[in-house]
Design an enzyme around this catalytic site. Sequence first.
Site, PDB file in Angstrom:
ATOM      1  N   CYS A  72      -1.416  10.914  43.090  1.00  0.00           N
ATOM      2  CA  CYS A  72      -1.852  11.722  44.229  1.00  0.00           C
ATOM      3  C   CYS A  72      -2.581  12.996  43.811  1.00  0.00           C
ATOM      4  CB  CYS A  72      -0.645  12.088  45.100  1.00  0.00           C
ATOM      5  SG  CYS A  72       0.582  13.124  44.267  1.00  0.00           S
ATOM      6  N   GLU A 110       0.627   4.359  49.262  1.00  0.00           N
ATOM      7  CA  GLU A 110       1.184   5.667  49.638  1.00  0.00           C
ATOM      8  C   GLU A 110       0.489   6.739  48.828  1.00  0.00           C
ATOM      9  OE1 GLU A 110       3.621   9.165  48.661  1.00  0.00           O
ATOM     10  OE2 GLU A 110       3.214   7.478  47.310  1.00  0.00           O
ATOM     11  N   ARG A 154       7.857  16.635  53.832  1.00  0.00           N
ATOM     12  CA  ARG A 154       7.130  15.839  52.829  1.00  0.00           C
ATOM     13  C   ARG A 154       6.165  14.931  53.587  1.00  0.00           C
ATOM     14  NH1 ARG A 154       8.336  15.582  47.640  1.00  0.00           N
ATOM     15  NH2 ARG A 154       7.338  14.006  46.328  1.00  0.00           N
ATOM     16  N   ARG A 156       3.048  12.525  54.009  1.00  0.00           N
ATOM     17  CA  ARG A 156       2.357  11.548  53.185  1.00  0.00           C
ATOM     18  C   ARG A 156       1.516  10.613  54.055  1.00  0.00           C
ATOM     19  NH1 ARG A 156       3.453  14.681  49.898  1.00  0.00           N
ATOM     20  NH2 ARG A 156       4.398  14.398  47.838  1.00  0.00           N
TER      21      ARG A 156
END
Length: 309
Positions: A72, A110, A154, A156
Site C-alpha cells: 500500500c 485490499e 482503519r 481501506r
Amino acid sequence: MTVGSLFAGIGGIDLGFKQAGFDILWANEIDRNACKTYKLNFPETTLFEGDIRKLDVSLLSKVDIITAGFPCQPFSICGNQKGFSDNRGNLFFDIMRITDAVKPQIIFLENVAHLVEHDKGRTFNVIHNELVSRGYYLRYLVADACDYGIPQHRTRTYILAFRDVERCESYRFPEMVKLEKRVFDIIDKSVKADDSYYLSENSPKHNKMAKAITDDNQIYRFSDYGIQSGKDGICFTLKANMGTWYDRVPIIKDNYGIRTITPKECLALMGFPKNFKIANITPKSAYKQIGNLVCVPVINSIAKNIYYK
C-alpha cells in the site's frame, strides 16, 4: 471454495476467509519473519516463501479465489505516493500474471483508502482496466473498520472482481455494524504487562506522556505533530512504522503505569482471536507485521457474502 493468497503477510486476509469456510490452498509471502508467523497459524497451507516476481506459476494449483493485500505504501497519503512508478506498486502486475495462469472465478484486493483517489483516479482506472480486460466485473468498497465493530480507525479499499456478471450484480458488501466495544473492552488495564513495555518513570518520554494523558480511557502515541490522542475510546490507525520507530507504538495508562501496548494487544485491536500465535521474532518485526494487517472481522464479513457451496 478454495483460495490462493498473494502478499499473505501473517495471514489476516486468509484468516478472515478461513473463518468464513474457505480452504486456503497456497500462499506467497516474501518477509521471512512473517512467514514464520504464517506457518504457525496455517500449517496445512502450502507457503511459497520469496519474491512474487519469481513465483513459478506452474507450481500453483487452481483455486476459486485469489486474494491480495498488495503493497500500500506507493498509494498511501503517508508515503511518497509514487504509485506504479514505485517498484512495489508495479507488483500489482504480478497479480495479473498469476491471474492469467490460475484463472480464478473471483479476485479480492485490499489496499489503502487513498487508492481510489491516487493520481487523480488514474491508478484505480489502471487496476479497473486490467481486470476488465480479463473478463472481470468489479465491485468496490471504501470502509473504516470502526464502522464494522472494531474500535480502530482503519479505512481501506476492498475490491471484488467476478468473472460471472450475475454474481457481481447480486453481491452485496456487508452492512455496517454498531460499534459496541471500545479499546479498553479489548485491552485489560488490570493485567500487568512485561516490565519492558512500561516507560521509565521520570524519563522525558514518561513525563511528556503523563502530562498529555488527560483521560485514562483513551489511547495515545507520539507523532510528528506532538502527542496524539484517540477519541471516543477508538484507536487511531495502527501503522507499519511502529516497527521502525518504536515510539510510534500506541501508549496507554494501565493500573501499573504508562506503557506501550503489546503485539498481542495490537492483534486484538485488529480483531484477531486470542489463540493466534506470533513467532519468536523481535518486537520491532512483530509491530511492523501488525501495522501491515487487515482487520479480520471486516474481511470475514466480506468473505461470508461471497461464499457458496
